[in-house]
Design an enzyme around this catalytic site. Sequence first.
Site, PDB file in Angstrom:
ATOM      1  N   TYR A  52       0.846  -1.191   0.000  1.00 55.03           N
ATOM      2  CA  TYR A  52       0.000   0.000   0.000  1.00 55.03           C
ATOM      3  C   TYR A  52       0.887   1.248   0.000  1.00 55.03           C
ATOM      4  O   TYR A  52       0.698   2.166  -0.797  1.00 55.03           O
ATOM      5  CB  TYR A  52      -0.927  -0.009   1.226  1.00 55.03           C
ATOM      6  CG  TYR A  52      -1.858   1.177   1.264  1.00 55.03           C
ATOM      7  CD1 TYR A  52      -3.119   1.110   0.670  1.00 55.03           C
ATOM      8  CD2 TYR A  52      -1.468   2.375   1.858  1.00 55.03           C
ATOM      9  CE1 TYR A  52      -3.966   2.203   0.671  1.00 55.03           C
ATOM     10  CE2 TYR A  52      -2.309   3.473   1.865  1.00 55.03           C
ATOM     11  CZ  TYR A  52      -3.554   3.389   1.280  1.00 55.03           C
ATOM     12  OH  TYR A  52      -4.386   4.476   1.278  1.00 55.03           O
ATOM     13  N   ASP A  53       1.876   1.242   0.888  1.00 46.52           N
ATOM     14  CA  ASP A  53       2.755   2.412   0.999  1.00 46.52           C
ATOM     15  C   ASP A  53       3.492   2.685  -0.318  1.00 46.52           C
ATOM     16  O   ASP A  53       3.691   3.829  -0.698  1.00 46.52           O
ATOM     17  CB  ASP A  53       3.787   2.212   2.110  1.00 46.52           C
ATOM     18  CG  ASP A  53       3.122   2.279   3.474  1.00 46.52           C
ATOM     19  OD1 ASP A  53       1.968   2.749   3.541  1.00 46.52           O
ATOM     20  OD2 ASP A  53       3.755   1.844   4.460  1.00 46.52           O
ATOM     21  N   SER A  98     -33.524  14.314  17.075  1.00 51.28           N
ATOM     22  CA  SER A  98     -32.977  13.428  18.101  1.00 51.28           C
ATOM     23  C   SER A  98     -33.955  12.280  18.329  1.00 51.28           C
ATOM     24  O   SER A  98     -34.965  12.174  17.636  1.00 51.28           O
ATOM     25  CB  SER A  98     -32.727  14.201  19.382  1.00 51.28           C
ATOM     26  OG  SER A  98     -33.911  14.842  19.749  1.00 51.28           O
ATOM     27  N   LEU A  99     -33.654  11.429  19.287  1.00 57.39           N
ATOM     28  CA  LEU A  99     -34.470  10.242  19.521  1.00 57.39           C
ATOM     29  C   LEU A  99     -35.064  10.270  20.916  1.00 57.39           C
ATOM     30  O   LEU A  99     -34.414  10.715  21.863  1.00 57.39           O
ATOM     31  CB  LEU A  99     -33.595   8.990  19.408  1.00 57.39           C
ATOM     32  CG  LEU A  99     -33.051   8.649  18.021  1.00 57.39           C
ATOM     33  CD1 LEU A  99     -31.950   7.606  18.124  1.00 57.39           C
ATOM     34  CD2 LEU A  99     -34.179   8.141  17.124  1.00 57.39           C
ATOM     35  N   LYS A 134     -26.257   2.174  19.552  1.00 53.64           N
ATOM     36  CA  LYS A 134     -26.317   3.640  19.585  1.00 53.64           C
ATOM     37  C   LYS A 134     -24.917   4.138  19.905  1.00 53.64           C
ATOM     38  O   LYS A 134     -24.407   3.946  21.016  1.00 53.64           O
ATOM     39  CB  LYS A 134     -27.310   4.125  20.639  1.00 53.64           C
ATOM     40  CG  LYS A 134     -27.436   5.637  20.639  1.00 53.64           C
ATOM     41  CD  LYS A 134     -28.572   6.103  21.509  1.00 53.64           C
ATOM     42  CE  LYS A 134     -28.907   7.562  21.291  1.00 53.64           C
ATOM     43  NZ  LYS A 134     -27.785   8.463  21.496  1.00 53.64           N
ATOM     44  N   ARG A 155     -24.043  18.611  14.010  1.00 54.45           N
ATOM     45  CA  ARG A 155     -25.484  18.701  14.209  1.00 54.45           C
ATOM     46  C   ARG A 155     -25.916  20.115  14.593  1.00 54.45           C
ATOM     47  O   ARG A 155     -26.929  20.615  14.143  1.00 54.45           O
ATOM     48  CB  ARG A 155     -25.894  17.710  15.297  1.00 54.45           C
ATOM     49  CG  ARG A 155     -27.361  17.729  15.578  1.00 54.45           C
ATOM     50  CD  ARG A 155     -27.714  16.607  16.536  1.00 54.45           C
ATOM     51  NE  ARG A 155     -29.141  16.562  16.747  1.00 54.45           N
ATOM     52  CZ  ARG A 155     -29.785  17.309  17.630  1.00 54.45           C
ATOM     53  NH1 ARG A 155     -29.124  18.166  18.365  1.00 54.45           N
ATOM     54  NH2 ARG A 155     -31.086  17.211  17.763  1.00 54.45           N
TER      55      ARG A 155
HETATM   56  S1  IVH Z   1     -30.857   7.342  13.902  1.00 58.07           S
HETATM   57  C1  IVH Z   1     -34.133  10.925  13.684  1.00 58.07           C
HETATM   58  N1  IVH Z   1     -29.126   5.569  14.667  1.00 58.07           N
HETATM   59  O1  IVH Z   1     -28.241   9.579  18.515  1.00 58.07           O
HETATM   60  C2  IVH Z   1     -32.870  10.581  14.315  1.00 58.07           C
HETATM   61  N2  IVH Z   1     -28.969   7.745  15.600  1.00 58.07           N
HETATM   62  O2  IVH Z   1     -30.703  11.017  19.782  1.00 58.07           O
HETATM   63  C3  IVH Z   1     -32.288   9.419  13.606  1.00 58.07           C
HETATM   64  N3  IVH Z   1     -27.105   8.043  17.143  1.00 58.07           N
HETATM   65  O3  IVH Z   1     -27.309  12.508  17.592  1.00 58.07           O
HETATM   66  C4  IVH Z   1     -31.059   9.009  14.247  1.00 58.07           C
HETATM   67  N4  IVH Z   1     -26.327   5.994  17.015  1.00 58.07           N
HETATM   68  O4  IVH Z   1     -26.490  10.858  15.782  1.00 58.07           O
HETATM   69  C5  IVH Z   1     -29.545   6.834  14.799  1.00 58.07           C
HETATM   70  N5  IVH Z   1     -27.633   3.893  15.227  1.00 58.07           N
HETATM   71  C6  IVH Z   1     -28.049   5.155  15.355  1.00 58.07           C
HETATM   72  C7  IVH Z   1     -27.402   6.074  16.204  1.00 58.07           C
HETATM   73  C8  IVH Z   1     -27.903   7.369  16.292  1.00 58.07           C
HETATM   74  C9  IVH Z   1     -26.159   7.185  17.564  1.00 58.07           C
HETATM   75  C10 IVH Z   1     -27.210   9.455  17.580  1.00 58.07           C
HETATM   76  C11 IVH Z   1     -27.599  10.413  16.486  1.00 58.07           C
HETATM   77  C12 IVH Z   1     -28.254  11.540  17.243  1.00 58.07           C
HETATM   78  C13 IVH Z   1     -28.704  10.895  18.491  1.00 58.07           C
HETATM   79  C14 IVH Z   1     -30.234  10.889  18.505  1.00 58.07           C
END
Ligand code: IVH
Length: 693
Positions: A52-53, A98-99, A134, A155
Amino acid sequence: MSQIGLDFGSSNAQESGTDAVRARIDWLVVELNRHNHLYHVLDAAEIDDQDYDRLFRELETLEADHPAFLRSDSPTQRVGGAPVDGLEKFEHRVPMLSLANAFDDEELREFETRLRRMLGDTAPDHFDYIVEPKFDGLAMELVYEGGDLVAAGTRGDGYVGENVIHNMRTVRTVPLRLPEGCPPYLSVRGEVIFDLEGFATMNHRRERDGQSPFKNPRNAAAGTVRQLDPAVAAGRPLQFFAHSAGEGLTAPSHGELINHLKAQGFQTASLTQRCTGIDAVLDAIAAIGAHRNTLPYEIDGAVVKVDSVALQEALGFVTRSPRWAIAFKYPAPVVETRLLEVAFQVGRTGVVTPVAIMEPVMVGGVTVTHATLHNEHQMVRKPEYCGGLRVGDRVQVKRAGDVIPRVEAVVDEVGRDQRAKVTFPVECPDCDAELVREENPKEPEKVIIRCPNNLGCQAQVEAGLKHFASRLAMDIDGLGDKLVDQLVAAQLIRTPSDLYRLTLVQLAGLERMAEKSATNLLGSLNESKSRPFERVLFGLGIRHVGEAVARDLASHFGGIDALMEASEEALQAVDGVGPEIANSLSRWFSTEANAAEIAALRAQGVEFRETASQAPKGPLVGKTVVITGTLPTMGRKEAAELIREAGGKVTGSVSAKTDFLVAGAAAGSKLAKAISLGVPVLDEEALKAMVSP
Ligand code: IVH
């Protein structure tokens, strides 16, 4: 590989005309990017590092001789980009949401019940879900136009973040160019994470060099991504995992979307599973949880997503999160190890804290050897410690977020009563002075045991010097804990004023100290002389005089002379100063050695610079702000300082008088109260935007 043996080396290229050179460059770029992807994303290298190098160097040489043929997706362009002057704003065309969270099985079952209720007759008999780890990192959007990476946005507040493409280009798992046939416009979302092993190595190095270590890998990722000079990010082990698309890719299911992302060259989560029904989801979450300690990066939960995109669309969004997904948060990890010893640490104010020293063990990806046992009462009486700790005990250790790990419980093994209980010493482990118990009859669990020999106790002297040099006090760059230990051991310093007497010859004579670092340290010491009075006052480490009290005293009295002359009564006129603080101050200033130290600091040029007379300035003058939750890149103290510098006032509780709340992750009751009172809520990014000139 057969291609490597091609008889088309760089020397031939010169002779074969520019078309051939261009073709060779094109081939090398595509081939090197393919190997990059095989190695970093698919973990399936086809060639070894040396080969690779060799290809990489050939490409570098050709590009240097023919700069006109340089391609923006060349792997040589990942590193060495020029530093940027500042970060530009990045607008998300589709907001980054966010979730919602679930903390136990019950809440997950409720999630499915809600889905059913909302879909009514159109709900399927069985829901299909995708369960993914997550990532505990930093959310990021990558934008590709015509296949080229053109922007990378943090974000921010979900609508506007910052463009950090100069740093994201250096991340090996970020494709610089998408394959043929890619969508003309694509925005990919995912998480930037910091490799755990690299994190440990970096923090060791930082501590050695007198820099403050990063609190956790997430903060390290955030701090790295916002650097102006891409050389910093290039040297750190960042990774990108894609988990959704903003625009440009559609699929009938989330599972298929993930496959499309993979086909475009992105790395996606390895433990992803498709499940039918919530029971299968619970199993999948448990399976991911079981791998948590073995992953090379941190995860703090699992994300459960309804697989069908048609159902996702039918479900839609509620305020800022999708109804079709939920994040399950794992409890802080607990592991077992063995107690080797209990050490008794003497802090800056003489408080003696028991610390468990244990067989090294990985907790949440970080190797832990030390954990706090809080105080004597806990050490002896905590019911989970089964009648008191004994050396050799099997102990359960928990690492909760940023906090220092703690020993949660002792495993009550047979035969442990044969071993002696650990007892609290009666004399200071450092200076042998008799320890003093400060009992609080109402709260016995808060007992404090202290060494009273403040100035004569080496441990307290060292801890005091470290505090004086620390970031929130005199902020002496390059003077880390290790160096303080070294300087004290070499008998070069004992009090803060000794620091300002250090010479280049003394410093350069220390082991592991280069002349350049010595010169830099003298520069930072000199610079620290002009810190405002409140910082110097906080740095002196007077009992009960924390940052906030120091600030209030400084603005009330203006300068050190007025403060030293103040009676206890006059001291108590300051908001937040009660009899205990007033007494501590007057005792401190009337101790001869302390008064002499103030004089010595002055003689060395420390200014005790008065700040009170200045009228407050800045965009937040007159604003009262509350901070809650964990902010992505700043500690709460740092955020408070930022607000104060901008003229604002920071208070602890939300009321109708609060102008706005700055909320981070895991914000709780304060956030709820702010919403109910209609107090505007900002995130860290919005705060920064507000205070930046
Ligand atoms: S889906 C509509 N999948 O968690 C939001 N988010 O609270 C869809 N995050 O800052 C996000 N792992 O970046 C999704 N497997 C995963 C994730 C994930 C980490 C983070 C995301 C966001 C936060 C949401």
